[in-house]
Design a protein around this motif. Structure first.
Motif, short mmCIF file in Angstrom:
data_model
loop_
_atom_site.label_atom_id
_atom_site.label_comp_id
_atom_site.label_asym_id
_atom_site.label_seq_id
_atom_site.Cartn_x
_atom_site.Cartn_y
_atom_site.Cartn_z
N THR A 148 0.75 -1.43 -0.10
CA THR A 148 0.00 0.02 -0.05
C THR A 148 0.73 1.22 -0.10
N THR A 178 -2.92 3.41 -3.73
CA THR A 178 -2.94 2.06 -4.32
C THR A 178 -2.39 0.91 -3.38
N VAL A 180 -0.36 -2.07 -4.39
CA VAL A 180 0.42 -2.65 -5.43
C VAL A 180 0.46 -4.33 -5.50
N PHE A 209 6.55 5.21 -8.33
CA PHE A 209 5.42 5.71 -7.79
C PHE A 209 5.55 7.17 -7.19
N LEU A 217 -3.70 6.96 -13.19
CA LEU A 217 -3.19 5.78 -12.68
C LEU A 217 -2.52 4.94 -13.62
N LEU A 221 1.19 3.44 -13.50
CA LEU A 221 1.42 1.71 -13.82
C LEU A 221 2.45 1.65 -14.87
N LEU A 240 1.01 -5.59 -13.68
CA LEU A 240 0.67 -4.85 -12.36
C LEU A 240 -0.98 -4.90 -12.23
N LEU A 242 -3.47 -2.05 -10.21
CA LEU A 242 -3.35 -1.22 -9.15
C LEU A 242 -4.95 -0.78 -8.62
N ASN A 244 -7.57 1.58 -7.37
CA ASN A 244 -7.55 2.99 -7.09
C ASN A 244 -8.01 3.38 -5.67
#
Length: 290
Positions: A148, A178, A180, A209, A217, A221, A240, A242, A244
């Motif tokens: 996080t 997010t 991850v 990040f 986002l 990413l 990935l 993610l 939101n």
């Protein structure tokens, strides 16, 4: 119309394993969740109930514990040992997939000194690995989950499609948060320092990040995935996911108060889910990796 047996596999899921290494003055703890899935020449058990080629899932569980007796080391190495054993020792098994989750523990500090035998769980996310072996080739996918992260500024979201159902206001300065989940595929399963590779990948994800001024986002990413690939030639693909984690500014005007971007409601659902991948142009085919 005839009916045939489709792809199938079986195994032991979520074998909980904790190993304490007691050889040094300071103990070390390795906390794993291990899942095994086997496939191959196993049609008979499905079609006739003949179990002559079936290695019981209980035996698979016991194998995980027995192999841990000799030490675990990096989870990629442990998964490779297990996967190769199941395929090489069982003629009917043509492919083994071993998924591992490693939960973080940190040594407790007492009066400024690390305790030799006391630990507490960390909130730094879960390390993961998926190992697949088919008798000739092994694939290694390393990763992490539930890491996080939050940027308190440096994120925007505007210029998007608006239709009759759009109520979301454009934002030129918002919180971006997010959890991850990232999994990265290695070029091969050759011997390497898996721990250092994981450390570098995790650091690259966090750095990208933190220092990407985000207009979406999705952009973040791609920046995170690109940073991991740029830092490690051995990593050829990363995927990935993610979510939101939305933070909405609370309206304090009913109480006669202003809110200069300081008090937020952290919503847990529903949430936007952004998924994507980055890979090298010369990446070998994934084969059975994923």
């Amino acid at each position: 119309m005839g009916i045939v047996l489709g792809p199938n596999q079986y195994g032991k899921a979520e074998v909980r394993l904790v190993r304490i290494d007691r050889g040094a003055a300071e103990h070390r703890i390795t906390d794993l969740n291990v899942s095994v899935a086997l496939s191959g020449d196993l049609a008979d058990t499905h079609l006739t109930g003949d179990n002559a080629k079936v290695l019981p899932t209980d035996s698979q569980k016991n194998t995980v514990y027995a192999f841990a007796r000799d030490g675990i080391g990096e989870i990629e190495d442990f998964g490779l040992r297990l996967a190769r054993h199941f395929v090489d020792s069982q003629p009917a098994v043509h492919r083994a997939r071993v998924r591992l989750e490693q939960y973080g523990w940190q040594r407790t500090t007492v009066d400024g000194q690390p305790a030799s035998h006391s630990f507490h769980r960390t909130g730094d996310g879960t390390r993961t690995a998926t190992i697949t072996y088919d008798g000739g080739t092994a694939w290694v996918v390393s990763g992490l989950a539930d890491l996080t992260v939050l940027n308190s500024t440096g994120s925007e979201f505007w210029g998007y499609v608006k239709d009759e159902y759009t109520t979301l206001p454009e934002a030129k300065d918002r919180i971006l948060a997010t959890a991850v989940s990232a999994h990265w595929r290695h070029r091969d399963a050759g011997e390497r320092d898996w721990g250092e590779s994981h450390r570098l990948a995790r650091a690259a994800l966090l750095a990208a990040f933190a220092d990407t001024h985000s207009l979406s986002l999705q952009q973040t990413l791609h920046a995170m995935g690109s940073r991991v690939l740029s830092g490690q030639p051995d990593v050829v693909e990363i995927r990935l996911a993610l979510p939101n984690k939305h933070h909405f500014l609370v309206d304090l005007s009913p109480f006669g108060l202003d809110n200069p971007g300081e008090v937020f409601f952290a919503a847990d659902r529903p949430y936007g889910l952004i998924e994507g991948s980055a890979l090298r142009e010369d990446a070998p085919p994934p084969g059975e990796a994923w």
